[in-house]
Design a protein around this motif. Sequence first.
Motif, short mmCIF file in Angstrom:
data_model
loop_
_atom_site.label_atom_id
_atom_site.label_comp_id
_atom_site.label_asym_id
_atom_site.label_seq_id
_atom_site.Cartn_x
_atom_site.Cartn_y
_atom_site.Cartn_z
N ARG A 6 1.63 4.47 1.40
CA ARG A 6 1.27 5.11 2.66
C ARG A 6 0.91 6.58 2.50
O ARG A 6 0.26 7.16 3.36
N ASN A 53 -1.01 7.56 0.13
CA ASN A 53 -2.39 7.52 -0.39
C ASN A 53 -2.95 6.13 -0.09
O ASN A 53 -2.76 5.19 -0.85
N LYS A 54 -3.63 6.01 1.05
CA LYS A 54 -4.04 4.70 1.54
C LYS A 54 -5.06 3.99 0.66
O LYS A 54 -5.38 2.83 0.88
N ALA A 55 -5.58 4.68 -0.33
CA ALA A 55 -6.54 4.04 -1.23
C ALA A 55 -5.84 3.30 -2.36
O ALA A 55 -6.46 2.55 -3.10
N VAL A 56 -4.54 3.52 -2.51
CA VAL A 56 -3.81 2.96 -3.64
C VAL A 56 -3.05 1.70 -3.24
O VAL A 56 -2.17 1.74 -2.38
N MET A 57 -3.43 0.57 -3.83
CA MET A 57 -2.73 -0.69 -3.64
C MET A 57 -1.89 -1.00 -4.88
O MET A 57 -2.27 -0.66 -5.99
N GLU A 87 -3.54 -4.19 2.73
CA GLU A 87 -4.80 -3.50 2.49
C GLU A 87 -5.49 -3.14 3.81
O GLU A 87 -6.08 -2.07 3.94
N ARG A 88 -5.38 -4.02 4.80
CA ARG A 88 -6.01 -3.82 6.11
C ARG A 88 -5.17 -2.94 7.04
O ARG A 88 -5.59 -2.66 8.15
N ASP A 89 -4.00 -2.54 6.60
CA ASP A 89 -3.06 -1.78 7.45
C ASP A 89 -2.62 -2.58 8.66
O ASP A 89 -2.43 -2.03 9.76
N LYS A 122 0.84 -1.19 0.00
CA LYS A 122 0.00 0.00 0.00
C LYS A 122 0.88 1.24 0.00
O LYS A 122 1.88 1.31 0.71
N ASN A 176 -11.33 -6.67 6.19
CA ASN A 176 -11.20 -5.29 6.63
C ASN A 176 -12.15 -4.97 7.78
O ASN A 176 -13.29 -5.44 7.81
N LYS A 182 -4.27 -9.98 2.66
CA LYS A 182 -4.81 -8.62 2.63
C LYS A 182 -4.24 -7.77 3.77
O LYS A 182 -4.80 -6.72 4.10
#
Length: 270
Positions: free
Chosen positions: A67, A69-73, A170-172, A65, A132, A167
Motif C-alpha cells: 500500500r 507503493n501501489k505499483a509493487v505486487m 492488483e485492482r485495489d 499489494k 483493471n 486480481k
Amino acid sequence: MKKLIFLTTLFVTLQSFAANFYDLKIEGESIFNRFVKQGAPAIPLKRIYDYLNANAGKATKVAAKDRSNKAVMSTKDITVKGDWIAIIDFTKPSDVRRLYVMNVKTGQFTAHHVAHGKGSGVRFATKFSNINNSKMSSLGLYLGGSVYSGGHGASLNLHGLDPSNNKAAERDVVMHAANYVSDKFLKQTGRLGRSWGCPAVSTALMKRMNADFSNGGVIYAYHKDLAEQAMKTGKLLEDKTINDDADVDYDGEEETVRKSARKAPVAGKK
C-alpha cells in the motif's frame, strides 16, 4: 523442552480445526442447516464449509499489494480462520440485505446491505470482471487480509482465490465503508449507491468486518447462475436475463464523489 512445547502447541492448534465443520451443532441442530433456514443460500455455504474443512488453520499464499507503493505486487501467507464467514449473494438486487455474516462455531447470523460496482449494473449486479478499471465487482472466494487506513477510513484488504477474482489486490478491490450504503440513501433512490468494484458496506458494519474478518476470514461473492463459470475463468461474466434500472449516477455515489473531488479547487488557487 522447547521443541516439545512447540509440537504440543502445533498439535492443539491442528486439533482445533480437525473436526468436520458440518458436524458443529447448537442444541442438537446442525449450524449449517440453521444458517440455511435463516436465509443463507445453501450452495455457496457448502463451498465455504468444504473450503474450511480443507484449509482452516493452514497458511494460504495470496497475491498482495504494497500500500505504500501501489505499483509493487508481491505474495503473502494468510492463515485461514475457522470461525467467521460471509456470503454476498449478488443474485439479489442491492435494496435487499444480501450480505450474510455468520460464525460457524457459535451460530451467530446477521444479514446486511452491500453495494456492487458501477460497472456491474444499477439495482442489480449483472456483469462481473477481474479486469483493471472495469469498475465491476468480482465473483469468487476471498480471504480477508490486513486492515489499512484509506480514502474510506479503516478498510479491509481482500485477496481473491479464484480465477474470477485473483486480481483483487492488483485492482485495489477492498471492503470499505460508504455513506451510499445506508437506509437513508436507499429510501431516497430505491437502491444502494455503487462503488468502483469494491463490496462497500455501512460504517457500522465495517468496524465489525475489520475486527472479525481481518487476517483469514472467508468471504464468498456469489451469483447462482455464474458461480460455476467463476471458478474456471477470469473473463467477463454476465447475466443477460435481468432488465435493470436506468444508469443514473446519484449524488453521493462513488462516481459522483470522485468526480467532485477531481474538480475541487486546490487550496490557495482558483
